[in-house]
Design a protein around this motif. Sequence first.
Motif, PDB file in Angstrom:
ATOM      1  N   MET A   1       1.623  25.549  31.789  1.00 28.11           N
ATOM      2  CA  MET A   1       1.244  26.888  31.333  1.00 28.11           C
ATOM      3  C   MET A   1       0.159  26.756  30.260  1.00 28.11           C
ATOM      4  O   MET A   1       0.348  26.047  29.269  1.00 28.11           O
ATOM      5  N   ASP A   2      -0.975  27.459  30.448  1.00 26.15           N
ATOM      6  CA  ASP A   2      -2.033  27.355  29.448  1.00 26.15           C
ATOM      7  C   ASP A   2      -1.700  28.238  28.255  1.00 26.15           C
ATOM      8  O   ASP A   2      -0.803  29.087  28.291  1.00 26.15           O
ATOM      9  N   ASP A   3      -2.449  28.035  27.146  1.00 24.15           N
ATOM     10  CA  ASP A   3      -2.160  28.730  25.892  1.00 24.15           C
ATOM     11  C   ASP A   3      -2.303  30.238  26.034  1.00 24.15           C
ATOM     12  O   ASP A   3      -1.497  31.011  25.473  1.00 24.15           O
ATOM     13  N   ALA A   4      -3.278  30.673  26.786  1.00 24.51           N
ATOM     14  CA  ALA A   4      -3.493  32.115  26.940  1.00 24.51           C
ATOM     15  C   ALA A   4      -2.323  32.778  27.658  1.00 24.51           C
ATOM     16  O   ALA A   4      -1.864  33.867  27.278  1.00 24.51           O
ATOM     17  N   THR A   5      -1.818  32.114  28.707  1.00 25.50           N
ATOM     18  CA  THR A   5      -0.678  32.657  29.440  1.00 25.50           C
ATOM     19  C   THR A   5       0.570  32.690  28.563  1.00 25.50           C
ATOM     20  O   THR A   5       1.331  33.674  28.554  1.00 25.50           O
ATOM     21  N   GLN A   6       0.763  31.614  27.815  1.00 25.88           N
ATOM     22  CA  GLN A   6       1.937  31.575  26.941  1.00 25.88           C
ATOM     23  C   GLN A   6       1.866  32.659  25.878  1.00 25.88           C
ATOM     24  O   GLN A   6       2.862  33.337  25.599  1.00 25.88           O
ATOM     25  N   ASP A   7       0.708  32.857  25.282  1.00 27.21           N
ATOM     26  CA  ASP A   7       0.553  33.901  24.267  1.00 27.21           C
ATOM     27  C   ASP A   7       0.815  35.285  24.852  1.00 27.21           C
ATOM     28  O   ASP A   7       1.450  36.141  24.221  1.00 27.21           O
ATOM     29  N   ALA A   8       0.345  35.515  26.078  1.00 28.39           N
ATOM     30  CA  ALA A   8       0.566  36.812  26.730  1.00 28.39           C
ATOM     31  C   ALA A   8       2.051  37.061  26.960  1.00 28.39           C
ATOM     32  O   ALA A   8       2.553  38.173  26.744  1.00 28.39           O
ATOM     33  N   ARG A   9       2.757  36.037  27.385  1.00 28.25           N
ATOM     34  CA  ARG A   9       4.201  36.198  27.626  1.00 28.25           C
ATOM     35  C   ARG A   9       4.956  36.417  26.318  1.00 28.25           C
ATOM     36  O   ARG A   9       5.892  37.213  26.262  1.00 28.25           O
ATOM     37  N   LEU A  10       4.560  35.721  25.277  1.00 30.73           N
ATOM     38  CA  LEU A  10       5.212  35.908  23.982  1.00 30.73           C
ATOM     39  C   LEU A  10       5.005  37.328  23.472  1.00 30.73           C
ATOM     40  O   LEU A  10       5.931  37.952  22.942  1.00 30.73           O
ATOM     41  N   ARG A  11       3.773  37.839  23.608  1.00 33.53           N
ATOM     42  CA  ARG A  11       3.505  39.208  23.161  1.00 33.53           C
ATOM     43  C   ARG A  11       4.330  40.213  23.955  1.00 33.53           C
ATOM     44  O   ARG A  11       4.839  41.194  23.419  1.00 33.53           O
ATOM     45  N   GLN A  12       4.467  39.958  25.256  1.00 34.50           N
ATOM     46  CA  GLN A  12       5.243  40.863  26.106  1.00 34.50           C
ATOM     47  C   GLN A  12       6.707  40.906  25.680  1.00 34.50           C
ATOM     48  O   GLN A  12       7.315  41.978  25.579  1.00 34.50           O
ATOM     49  N   LEU A  13       7.290  39.736  25.416  1.00 33.63           N
ATOM     50  CA  LEU A  13       8.693  39.695  25.012  1.00 33.63           C
ATOM     51  C   LEU A  13       8.879  40.208  23.592  1.00 33.63           C
ATOM     52  O   LEU A  13       9.860  40.906  23.291  1.00 33.63           O
ATOM     53  N   ALA A  14       7.929  39.876  22.709  1.00 28.14           N
ATOM     54  CA  ALA A  14       8.051  40.318  21.316  1.00 28.14           C
ATOM     55  C   ALA A  14       8.007  41.831  21.212  1.00 28.14           C
ATOM     56  O   ALA A  14       8.607  42.424  20.303  1.00 28.14           O
ATOM     57  N   SER A  15       7.317  42.480  22.149  1.00 27.36           N
ATOM     58  CA  SER A  15       7.231  43.937  22.108  1.00 27.36           C
ATOM     59  C   SER A  15       8.592  44.598  22.302  1.00 27.36           C
ATOM     60  O   SER A  15       8.800  45.742  21.897  1.00 27.36           O
ATOM     61  N   LEU A  16       9.519  43.877  22.946  1.00 28.58           N
ATOM     62  CA  LEU A  16      10.853  44.447  23.150  1.00 28.58           C
ATOM     63  C   LEU A  16      11.540  44.745  21.829  1.00 28.58           C
ATOM     64  O   LEU A  16      12.302  45.704  21.703  1.00 28.58           O
ATOM     65  N   SER A  17      11.318  43.900  20.835  1.00 33.73           N
ATOM     66  CA  SER A  17      12.002  44.077  19.552  1.00 33.73           C
ATOM     67  C   SER A  17      11.539  45.337  18.841  1.00 33.73           C
ATOM     68  O   SER A  17      12.241  45.853  17.970  1.00 33.73           O
ATOM     69  N   GLY A  18      10.367  45.844  19.207  1.00 38.12           N
ATOM     70  CA  GLY A  18       9.876  47.056  18.566  1.00 38.12           C
ATOM     71  C   GLY A  18      10.452  48.322  19.133  1.00 38.12           C
ATOM     72  O   GLY A  18      10.178  49.410  18.630  1.00 38.12           O
ATOM     73  N   GLN A  19      11.273  48.204  20.178  1.00 40.57           N
ATOM     74  CA  GLN A  19      11.837  49.393  20.812  1.00 40.57           C
ATOM     75  C   GLN A  19      13.113  49.870  20.142  1.00 40.57           C
ATOM     76  O   GLN A  19      13.589  50.956  20.408  1.00 40.57           O
ATOM     77  N   GLY A  20      13.690  49.049  19.274  1.00 38.49           N
ATOM     78  CA  GLY A  20      14.925  49.427  18.611  1.00 38.49           C
ATOM     79  C   GLY A  20      14.673  50.174  17.319  1.00 38.49           C
ATOM     80  O   GLY A  20      13.548  50.475  16.943  1.00 38.49           O
ATOM     81  N   SER A  21      15.789  50.450  16.628  1.00 39.35           N
ATOM     82  CA  SER A  21      15.697  51.197  15.374  1.00 39.35           C
ATOM     83  C   SER A  21      15.287  50.323  14.202  1.00 39.35           C
ATOM     84  O   SER A  21      14.889  50.827  13.157  1.00 39.35           O
ATOM     85  N   GLY A  22      15.431  49.014  14.372  1.00 38.09           N
ATOM     86  CA  GLY A  22      15.115  48.119  13.267  1.00 38.09           C
ATOM     87  C   GLY A  22      16.250  47.961  12.273  1.00 38.09           C
ATOM     88  O   GLY A  22      16.083  47.303  11.247  1.00 38.09           O
ATOM     89  N   VAL A  23      17.401  48.582  12.541  1.00 38.89           N
ATOM     90  CA  VAL A  23      18.569  48.449  11.671  1.00 38.89           C
ATOM     91  C   VAL A  23      19.628  47.650  12.424  1.00 38.89           C
ATOM     92  O   VAL A  23      20.097  48.077  13.474  1.00 38.89           O
ATOM     93  N   ALA A  24      20.007  46.513  11.892  1.00 34.86           N
ATOM     94  CA  ALA A  24      20.939  45.629  12.580  1.00 34.86           C
ATOM     95  C   ALA A  24      22.372  46.125  12.426  1.00 34.86           C
ATOM     96  O   ALA A  24      22.723  46.743  11.419  1.00 34.86           O
ATOM     97  N   PRO A  25      23.224  45.847  13.412  1.00 29.30           N
ATOM     98  CA  PRO A  25      24.657  46.150  13.260  1.00 29.30           C
ATOM     99  C   PRO A  25      25.285  45.203  12.250  1.00 29.30           C
ATOM    100  O   PRO A  25      24.652  44.242  11.809  1.00 29.30           O
TER     101      PRO A  25
END
Length: 279
Positions: A1-25
């Motif tokens: 996997m090249d660096d560009a592909t890996q960075d794209a996948r990381l950004r895609q997965l990291a975006s999931l964390s922004g969908q929550g409220s940001g307050v942990a249980p």
Amino acid sequence: MDDATQDARLRQLASLSGQGSGVAPPSEPLLVATLDALRPLVFPQLRAAGVSGDALARQVVHGFSTLIAEAFASCGARDERSAADAFFTRVPTIAARLADDVKAAFDGDPAARNDLEIVVCYPGIRALAVHRFAHELDALGVPLLPRMMAEHAHRDTGIDIHPRATIGDALFIDHGTGVVIGETATIGRRCRIYQGVTLGAKNFDREPDGSMRRGYRRHPTLEDDVVVYAGATILGGDTVIGRGSVVAGGVFLTKSVPAGHVVTGPKLELRMISMGGTI
């Protein structure tokens, strides 16, 4: 996997964390550690040599104070300090009730040797210990944390008790695996329940818009001194098992039982077939 592909996948997965409220249980590791300290505090037989009651009490007070605050914060509610204060004042009373549960287990099980064996080994006592504290927290309006406690006990013991279920003194849950006690169930004093028992809902009402109706009685009542044997299923908010009655193993029950009765299911027809003497 090249660096560009890996960075794209990381950004895609990291975006999931922004969908929550940001307050942990509430912290699950802290919950487990706090319950581990609570057990030897209320069951002195479990206290390790060199561990003082003061040390356990400090751990329990710190743990539950933090967990209660986190629970309120995670649900967007204000942390009511009075809930934590009220909870700690009730701990000694709950500990005394748990002593009655241990005595009920000893009185109800001829295999029990002593209280220490019951406290260490019996899953029913473990589940009840968590439930009685979770029930108090729920009654005090603490969100989320009581359900987390109930699910921890469920994973640990195989016994599923909703924290809102009302359970009287001196309950003995023998063996316990597969027991389910629903949210609005009521259990009287000195009852015995064996493995695989379900106290559940018969059906679910709907609101006019088709959504699930909530906050009404759906689960049965066991009056004092009721015994429910292994594998029995008792359903319905209108179902009341009268005082001193016995529900036999494997019974499926959706109607009330008067006090002092025994409920049995249809007698099974057994067959024994010879294996031709090959053993």
